[in-house]
Design a protein around this motif. Sequence first.
Motif, PDB file in Angstrom:
ATOM      1  N   ASP A   3     -10.535  62.536  47.996  1.00  0.00           N
ATOM      2  CA  ASP A   3     -10.641  63.161  49.306  1.00  0.00           C
ATOM      3  C   ASP A   3     -11.934  62.670  49.968  1.00  0.00           C
ATOM      4  O   ASP A   3     -12.616  61.795  49.439  1.00  0.00           O
ATOM      5  CB  ASP A   3     -10.577  64.683  49.200  1.00  0.00           C
ATOM      6  CG  ASP A   3     -11.755  65.296  48.443  1.00  0.00           C
ATOM      7  OD1 ASP A   3     -12.786  64.608  48.257  1.00  0.00           O
ATOM      8  OD2 ASP A   3     -11.653  66.460  48.049  1.00  0.00           O
ATOM      9  N   ASP A   4     -12.290  63.231  51.120  1.00  0.00           N
ATOM     10  CA  ASP A   4     -13.458  62.730  51.852  1.00  0.00           C
ATOM     11  C   ASP A   4     -14.792  63.057  51.176  1.00  0.00           C
ATOM     12  O   ASP A   4     -15.833  62.576  51.581  1.00  0.00           O
ATOM     13  CB  ASP A   4     -13.449  63.221  53.298  1.00  0.00           C
ATOM     14  CG  ASP A   4     -13.476  64.735  53.410  1.00  0.00           C
ATOM     15  OD1 ASP A   4     -13.358  65.421  52.379  1.00  0.00           O
ATOM     16  OD2 ASP A   4     -13.604  65.232  54.542  1.00  0.00           O
ATOM     17  N   THR A   5     -14.783  63.862  50.110  1.00  0.00           N
ATOM     18  CA  THR A   5     -16.017  64.141  49.372  1.00  0.00           C
ATOM     19  C   THR A   5     -16.141  63.259  48.142  1.00  0.00           C
ATOM     20  O   THR A   5     -17.100  63.373  47.399  1.00  0.00           O
ATOM     21  CB  THR A   5     -16.076  65.618  48.919  1.00  0.00           C
ATOM     22  OG1 THR A   5     -15.042  65.847  47.967  1.00  0.00           O
ATOM     23  CG2 THR A   5     -15.941  66.568  50.084  1.00  0.00           C
ATOM     24  N   GLY A   6     -15.167  62.395  47.907  1.00  0.00           N
ATOM     25  CA  GLY A   6     -15.193  61.540  46.735  1.00  0.00           C
ATOM     26  C   GLY A   6     -14.589  62.205  45.509  1.00  0.00           C
ATOM     27  O   GLY A   6     -14.578  61.636  44.433  1.00  0.00           O
ATOM     28  N   GLN A   7     -14.086  63.419  45.667  1.00  0.00           N
ATOM     29  CA  GLN A   7     -13.474  64.143  44.552  1.00  0.00           C
ATOM     30  C   GLN A   7     -12.025  63.725  44.404  1.00  0.00           C
ATOM     31  O   GLN A   7     -11.312  63.565  45.380  1.00  0.00           O
ATOM     32  CB  GLN A   7     -13.548  65.654  44.781  1.00  0.00           C
ATOM     33  CG  GLN A   7     -14.951  66.184  44.907  1.00  0.00           C
ATOM     34  CD  GLN A   7     -15.754  66.015  43.642  1.00  0.00           C
ATOM     35  OE1 GLN A   7     -15.275  66.334  42.565  1.00  0.00           O
ATOM     36  NE2 GLN A   7     -16.958  65.485  43.770  1.00  0.00           N
ATOM     37  N   ARG A   8     -11.596  63.572  43.172  1.00  0.00           N
ATOM     38  CA  ARG A   8     -10.227  63.136  42.914  1.00  0.00           C
ATOM     39  C   ARG A   8      -9.253  64.301  42.802  1.00  0.00           C
ATOM     40  O   ARG A   8      -8.060  64.097  42.893  1.00  0.00           O
ATOM     41  CB  ARG A   8     -10.181  62.265  41.678  1.00  0.00           C
ATOM     42  CG  ARG A   8     -10.906  60.934  41.923  1.00  0.00           C
ATOM     43  CD  ARG A   8     -10.985  60.106  40.707  1.00  0.00           C
ATOM     44  NE  ARG A   8      -9.692  59.975  40.073  1.00  0.00           N
ATOM     45  CZ  ARG A   8      -9.254  58.887  39.488  1.00  0.00           C
ATOM     46  NH1 ARG A   8     -10.019  57.835  39.450  1.00  0.00           N
ATOM     47  NH2 ARG A   8      -8.084  58.854  38.913  1.00  0.00           N
ATOM     48  N   GLY A   9      -9.730  65.508  42.530  1.00  0.00           N
ATOM     49  CA  GLY A   9      -8.866  66.677  42.529  1.00  0.00           C
ATOM     50  C   GLY A   9      -8.067  66.917  41.263  1.00  0.00           C
ATOM     51  O   GLY A   9      -7.089  67.644  41.280  1.00  0.00           O
ATOM     52  N   GLU A  10      -8.461  66.294  40.157  1.00  0.00           N
ATOM     53  CA  GLU A  10      -7.731  66.527  38.912  1.00  0.00           C
ATOM     54  C   GLU A  10      -7.910  67.963  38.439  1.00  0.00           C
ATOM     55  O   GLU A  10      -8.865  68.642  38.790  1.00  0.00           O
ATOM     56  CB  GLU A  10      -8.221  65.604  37.794  1.00  0.00           C
ATOM     57  CG  GLU A  10      -7.796  64.191  37.926  1.00  0.00           C
ATOM     58  CD  GLU A  10      -8.831  63.324  38.594  1.00  0.00           C
ATOM     59  OE1 GLU A  10      -8.637  62.106  38.583  1.00  0.00           O
ATOM     60  OE2 GLU A  10      -9.821  63.830  39.140  1.00  0.00           O
TER      61      GLU A  10
END
Length: 124
Positions: free
Chosen positions: A8-15
């Motif tokens: 996402d736009d924060t660099g987090q992949r969201g796993e």
Amino acid sequence: REGDGLCDDTGQRGEIVAMLGDRTLNGERMIECDFLGARARFPSGPLLTAALLDAPVVLFFCLHRGVQRYDAYFELLAEKIELDGVMREAALEKWVARYVSRLETHAREAPYNWFNFYDFWKGA
């Protein structure tokens, strides 16, 4: 990795990482808490992992209510687990006790839904 379409736009992949908080591995560090009227030992690994990864902790309980009927509960235990270096052990004990309190609530609500896969009271 930013720019690969996976973040996402924060660099987090969201796993999402799921761990069984009431199970133990051989040699895992344990913390003793009050549970169902006695002292019992619980693993600290899942909460230590969340603290190291700066990840929120969401508890999940699923209670069988009848034929093909379940109630699922998701509860935010912590946005972030912070373990102060000086008081690290005391802080970890408080987080494990909070988890155990929620487990105890659901175990009392539906005692035949909960399976004890190891001896909580051994050595406590």
